[in-house]
Write a protein that holds these residues in place. Structure first.
Motif: not given
Length: 351
Positions: A206-210, A339-345, A347-351
């Motif tokens: 999450v930190e890396q994606w941010k 957009s792909e990065l936002r979708q990944g984030l 999904k990660l928040v949902e999990s």
């Protein structure tokens, strides 16, 4: 406390408890199956974990047997778990290695059990007290006849043996219960460690994606500013294009005028050989011709300058158009990655 001895990968199956004939797959993919040794308890186990669940947690005993039912499949029965485990390997070599290790661990479990039983018999205080209390019975009855002595001695031996069997059974039942609780504890501890590791990994991701999202946002903002500058240049270019149109019209007018003057010059040249009677008219005509030729040269010079300016404007316009197209393509790629990065984030928040 437990140390891994040997690990391999295989598809895990369990016997159907209803039919006792069909195999039920424990997972969709091959899992890691490992031998573990608990030095404190002198216990050997076969453990396999799928996700957060212990698929296999089988304590190896000397009476277990691993059977090869095909070139790549083997099985063994666990009476404590009341099931039969089956393993499907990728090759015959992997099956042979697992079977050899099973035999080694089985023999080691037998030696460990015998050593533990001997140690228990020597160090168990209950057995020592029983032997101390029962063995003196022949000495107490030493005043009686010989047959009475023999009877009393055999009775003492029977009582000692019975007491030993009873204590062994109690110790065995206690060790079985303890092993089961211990196996469950290790399974829960392993699941907990895996969940903690997955949580740390997710936080790091999450930190890396941010950070990556922030970098993409900065790059997108710079691209937007660049597009705004190019649009401003495009507006300026439209103004220059209007000037180019006016210049083109002027060039056309100059070309028409030049053509008319050329015709007039040709006409004057044709008339020069004809009807000039006075020298004054001839000089005036020559002067006029020179003026026309000078004006013609000036018009040609202006025409060349206008053509050069037009060519430069067209080249600059083509270059600017190519740059705008390139920046637009880069922006499309960055927007798609964002957009792909936002979708990944998400999904990660949902999990």
């Amino acid at each position: 406390r437990e140390q891994p001895i040997f690990s391999t990968r295989a598809h895990v199956f369990q016997i159907d408890p209803a039919t006792k004939r069909n195999w039920i797959p424990a997972s969709k993919h091959a899992l890691t199956v490992s031998y573990f040794y608990d030095a404190t308890r002198s216990v050997y186990r076969i453990i396999s974990v799928g996700g957060t669940k212990a698929i296999i947690n089988s304590t190896i005993t000397p009476n277990m047997t691993f059977t090869k039912t095909s070139q790549k499949f083997g099985q063994w029965a666990d009476s404590r778990a009341n099931t039969v485990y089956g393993l499907g390997f990728a090759s015959e070599q992997h099956l042979s290695q697992f079977a050899e290790k099973f035999q080694e661990v089985k023999e080691a479990a037998r030696l460990a059990r015998e050593k533990s039983q001997d140690k228990t018999e020597l160090t168990n205080p209950a057995l020592s007290i029983t032997s101390h209390q029962v063995l003196p019975s022949p000495i107490i009855s030493s005043n009686g006849p010989g047959e009475d002595k023999l009877f009393r001695s055999q009775s003492a031996d029977v009582e000692i043996t019975t007491e030993k069997e009873r204590l062994k059974k109690m110790l065995s039942e206690g060790s079985v219960s303890e092993v089961q609780w211990e196996a469950e504890f290790f399974s829960l501890q392993d699941n907990n460690n895996k969940l903690v590791a997955a949580l740390h990994e997710a936080n790091a991701s999450v930190e890396q994606w941010k950070k990556q999202l922030a970098a993409y946002q900065e790059e997108t903002e710079s691209l937007r500013q660049r597009v705004a500058e190019l649009e401003a240049q495009g507006a300026h270019e439209s103004c220059s294009e209007n000037n180019k149109e006016e210049l083109s019209q002027t060039l056309e007018e100059l070309e028409l005028l030049l053509k008319a003057k050329d015709e007039e010059i040709q006409m004057l040249k044709s008339q020069r050989c004809g009807r000039w009677e006075a020298e004054g008219e001839r000089e005036e005509t020559l002067q006029k011709l020179q003026e026309l030729e000078a004006r013609n040269a000036e018009l040609e010079r202006r025409l060349q300058l206008a053509e050069q300016s037009l060519a430069e404007s067209l080249a600059e316009r083509e270059k600017m158009h190519h740059e705008v197209t390139k920046v637009a393509e880069v922006m499309d790629v960055k927007v798609f990655e964002l957009s792909e990065l936002r979708q990944g984030l998400a999904k990660l928040v949902e999990s």
